[in-house]
Design an enzyme around this catalytic site. Structure first.
Site, PDB file in Angstrom:
ATOM      1  N   HIS A  98      -0.943 -81.931  -0.792  1.00  0.00           N
ATOM      2  CA  HIS A  98      -2.330 -81.671  -0.399  1.00  0.00           C
ATOM      3  C   HIS A  98      -3.277 -82.841  -0.712  1.00  0.00           C
ATOM      4  CE1 HIS A  98      -6.220 -79.817   0.043  1.00  0.00           C
ATOM      5  NE2 HIS A  98      -6.429 -79.904  -1.257  1.00  0.00           N
ATOM      6  N   HIS A 136      -8.459 -85.275  -6.652  1.00  0.00           N
ATOM      7  CA  HIS A 136      -9.550 -84.309  -6.532  1.00  0.00           C
ATOM      8  C   HIS A 136      -9.258 -82.917  -7.087  1.00  0.00           C
ATOM      9  CE1 HIS A 136      -7.832 -82.724  -2.684  1.00  0.00           C
ATOM     10  NE2 HIS A 136      -8.476 -81.631  -3.020  1.00  0.00           N
ATOM     11  N   GLU A 168      -9.484 -79.492 -11.949  1.00  0.00           N
ATOM     12  CA  GLU A 168      -9.534 -78.042 -11.784  1.00  0.00           C
ATOM     13  C   GLU A 168      -8.198 -77.376 -12.115  1.00  0.00           C
ATOM     14  OE1 GLU A 168     -12.344 -75.100 -10.043  1.00  0.00           O
ATOM     15  OE2 GLU A 168     -12.241 -76.628 -11.562  1.00  0.00           O
ATOM     16  N   ASP A 169      -7.128 -77.994 -11.659  1.00  0.00           N
ATOM     17  CA  ASP A 169      -5.846 -77.297 -11.699  1.00  0.00           C
ATOM     18  C   ASP A 169      -4.839 -77.794 -12.725  1.00  0.00           C
ATOM     19  OD1 ASP A 169      -6.798 -75.796  -9.620  1.00  0.00           O
ATOM     20  OD2 ASP A 169      -5.879 -77.031  -8.073  1.00  0.00           O
ATOM     21  N   ASP A 175     -10.501 -82.655   2.474  1.00  0.00           N
ATOM     22  CA  ASP A 175      -9.817 -81.596   1.731  1.00  0.00           C
ATOM     23  C   ASP A 175      -9.780 -80.325   2.579  1.00  0.00           C
ATOM     24  OD1 ASP A 175      -9.046 -80.017  -0.700  1.00  0.00           O
ATOM     25  OD2 ASP A 175     -11.098 -79.282  -0.548  1.00  0.00           O
ATOM     26  N   ASP A 206     -15.109 -80.615  34.875  1.00  0.00           N
ATOM     27  CA  ASP A 206     -15.879 -80.935  33.686  1.00  0.00           C
ATOM     28  C   ASP A 206     -15.017 -81.501  32.579  1.00  0.00           C
ATOM     29  OD1 ASP A 206     -18.736 -80.178  34.099  1.00  0.00           O
ATOM     30  OD2 ASP A 206     -17.657 -78.454  34.909  1.00  0.00           O
TER      31      ASP A 206
END
Ligand code: MN
Length: 734
Positions: free
Chosen positions: A54, A78, A82-83, A160, A283
């Protein structure tokens, strides 16, 4: 040059960064790459792949935008804070302040997501579930703050989100929808605002596929079925244009431009509003021409317009008037081969870079952030906007104003000193005044556009020069200015400023108006004490309570309601038992057996009054008002029981008295108002006293609320000076 074989970065990312970054940057990124890889070791996403995939994909996308090494490193890192077992001080120590700030910024934003990375990462704690629109508003606010602070944070967040959208199929269906909505409503417009079309289209198409799968399928089927025809047609046009341009010695790159599913969907919707249908393929043709210099853009335009028939109203010069996201291009549409319309965009390479990468183009081939005037102005504008929004009242309001002030197409107008002011389309001279300065807005008495006197609600056009006239004796804004039907202001920021002015001015007026209204409650002889009511309704102080009453955001009905509800809470329970309902009285006696209740004639309580029960000898419970003198003087307090008003609506008699100046037809007016309210009158009595007429009536009402309404109506009758409630229904003057 760091060779791929000497580098631990895998080829997916390496091949992107080696194109534009120096050795030391690649080394730096490699360090972040390995750090993040180790930190996420053993963590899996819901898809079953390594979690590190990721951040890596996030970084790859940013490398496509050719962002600086700090941004790429921060993208890799990033989710580490947090993790993983690692904090922002570690990041700062190892990678420096620039990277740690970026990572912190992204981490803060992520805490707000409708759906966070934790969704993709089963071991993480779930974020608290907030209502969607509030969560969105918070996300938006934070994104904008981050954008004003360092726009690279938002770029990382967009990349992200892009990867999370690409892997969305691993989420449960309801989560998919919430995330897609947030993406299409918040992230894609931000990407648009930042001019990063690539991300914008991708996010829109990915979200649209979730939100409206059927329509997505229809459109893509349609695109595919005509692909052959379309591609060969575009090829033909492209080579025609190439020939024409090289005949004129204009060097250029010409290519067909893919159209995106969501943009086609929007076009279909737009057409259906004007009852037109998007033709099968027409179009969908679009061609882009990239040239070297600005003068070539116009020369190429001339060539195109000579060769093909230009369609009316399709030409836009975004070179002379760049869009607010810095976008520049010439747009036109012409009839090509077989009279099929083709959209054409013409721009220079530099413009193309900005068009593709938007603000990200500012970091292209640059180390760190260099100052760039246009870019700095953009961010200043954003900071200002945030300041105004801070005044906007609620989260949802905020999103609303954001939609008008940010997502709308902009016009550019000039001050007499030639400063450029950016406003949404439809903005007026008054909006302009407020954009210059709040005080200029408040004091605005007139405006000149291009030297001519215009009204304050005059709609401005691109390129206008606007001069504002202010009065020295500032009397402040007019009430009409916030009345939408007069169209004085278009921007939410101006409206907010005007409202603020009135709020400040009117606070004093509202306090006294509110006090007056509050005293009317007292007149109903209710047990209302300002402190108590303010506390009950969670106001900071009584002043705030009065302001709300005065400006109408709080009504006396609401207070009555709250008081009635709060008094239903029994306070003197001896032992708890199911409430019993007395026969026909609509009163519940708490804490004692099934007892007969009756309304005490001495104080005659009605629905909504604070009441107390008194256990009589042989006649069940008589219900008194809490402030009844008979009760206050009662020594046998053990005979008092808690009673509450039940759900049954019974009509109870109440005696009221009107103090009036006599006039012809007065009594008739009073009685017809009462019967219009569907209230029965039992007894009327008039007396003259001191040149005044006192009308006393017994009416049957369902309670305090109805009585309060009746008071308001009666007081509006000409000649009526006041209404009071008499303590007893016995006929006597007080
Ligand atoms: Mn992430």
């Amino acid at each position: 040059m760091v060779k791929q074989k000497d580098c631990t970065i895998d080829s997916g990312l390496y091949s992107k960064i080696e194109v534009y970054l120096k050795n030391k940057d690649i080394k730096f990124i490699e360090k972040a790459y390995n750090f993040a890889k180790d930190a996420h070791e053993g963590q899996l996403r819901l898809s079953g792949e390594d979690f590190f995939e990721h951040p890596k994909q996030t970084a790859i996308f940013l490398a496509d935008l050719k962002l600086d090494s700090s941004t790429i490193a921060a993208a890799l890192l990033h989710d580490v804070v947090e993790d993983c077992d690692c904090d922002s001080e570690d990041i700062e120590r190892i990678f420096g302040l620039d990277v740690s700030r970026l990572v912190d910024g992204v981490t803060k934003l992520s805490r707000n997501d409708v759906i966070g990375d934790s969704e993709f990462f089963p071991n993480a704690n779930f974020l608290d579930d907030k209502p969607e629109d509030i969560a969105q508003a918070e996300t938006l606010r934070k994104m904008l703050m981050a954008m004003a602070d360092d726009v690279r944070v938002v770029l990382i967040k967009l990349a992200d989100r892009l990867h999370n959208m690409r892997t969305i199929s691993y989420l449960p269906p309801n989560r998919r929808l919430a995330m897609s909505r947030e993406t299409i409503e918040i992230y894609a417009p931000l990407a648009h605002r930042l001019g990063i079309w690539e991300i914008k289209w991708l996010l829109e198409d990915l979200s649209f596929q979730q939100i409206n799968p059927q329509e997505y399928k229809n459109i893509s089927k349609r695109l595919n079925s005509k692909r052959q025809v379309r591609e060969s047609y575009v090829e033909k046009i492209v080579s025609q244009i190439e020939n024409e341009l090289s005949n004129q010695d204009i060097s250029s790159e010409v290519y067909g431009r893919p159209k995106h599913i969501y943009s086609i969907h929007k076009k279909i919707q737009k057409y259906s509003e004007i009852n037109r249908e998007v033709s099968e393929i027409h179009d969908l043709f679009a061609v882009r021409i990239i040239v070297d210099e600005i003068k070539d853009c116009y020369a190429a335009l001339g060539v195109i317009h000579t060769k093909y028939h230009p369609l009316p109203n399709q030409f836009d010069d975004y070179i002379a008037n760049p869009k607010d996201n810095l976008y520049q291009s010439l747009h036109t549409a012409v009839l090509g081969e077989n009279s099929l319309p083709v959209e054409v965009q013409i721009r220079t390479k530099d413009m193309h870079e900005v068009a593709e990468y938007g603000v990200a183009a500012h970091w292209l081939y640059k180390e760190g952030v260099e100052s760039d005037k246009a870019f700095e102005e953009k961010m200043t504008w954003l900071r200002q906007l945030l300041d105004w929004q801070r005044d906007a009242s609620g989260a949802v309001d905020f999103v609303e104003s954001f939609k008008t002030d940010i997502f709308q197409n902009q016009i550019f107008v000039y001050t007499p000193n030639e400063d450029v002011i950016e406003l949404p389309i439809g903005a007026t001279s008054l909006d302009f005044a407020y954009r210059i300065h709040t005080d200029v807005g408040h004091g605005c008495v007139g405006a000149k556009v291009n030297g001519k006197l215009v009204s304050l609600n005059h709609e401005l056009n691109n390129g206008d020069t606007v001069q504002i006239m202010t009065s020295k004796t500032m009397k402040g804004p007019s009430h009409d200015w916030i009345n939408p039907s007069f169209g004085y202001v278009k921007t939410a920021s101006a409206r907010t400023k005007i409202r603020h002015w009135f709020n400040r001015q009117e606070r004093q007026t509202n306090i006294s108006r509110g006090k007056e209204l509050f005293q009317k409650l007292g007149r109903l002889d209710l047990d209302v004490e300002e402190q108590k009511v303010a506390k009950l309704l969670r106001y900071k102080n009584t002043e705030d309570l009065f302001v709300s009453l005065g400006d109408g955001s709080l009504t006396t009905e609401k207070i009555l309601n709250r008081l009635t509800i709060s008094e239903k809470k029994p306070t003197k329970l001896n032992h708890v038992e199911t409430p019993k309902t007395g026969p026909a009285s609509g009163i519940q006696v708490l804490g004692v057996g099934d007892l007969y209740t009756s309304i005490a004639r001495c104080c005659n309580p009605i629905m909504g009054d604070s009441i107390v029960g008194f256990i009589t000898r042989g006649r069940g419970v008589s219900v008194h008002r809490q402030n009844c003198s008979n009760i206050l003087s009662e020594d046998e307090s053990e005979r008092l029981v808690t009673v509450t008003w039940g759900e049954t609506k019974t009509l109870n008699p109440v005696r009221i008295q009107l103090k009036c100046e006599d006039r012809l037809g007065l009594l008739g007016d009073v009685t017809s108002i009462i019967s219009n309210e569907k209230i029965n009158i039992a007894n009327i009595n008039t007396e003259e006293y001191d040149d005044m007429v006192f009308i006393s009536l017994t009416v049957y009402t369902s309670g305090i609320e109805q009585l309060d309404r009746l008071y308001t109506k009666l007081e509006a009758v000409s000649g009526v000076l006041g209404v009071i409630r008499l303590r007893s229904i016995e006929n006597k003057r007080v």
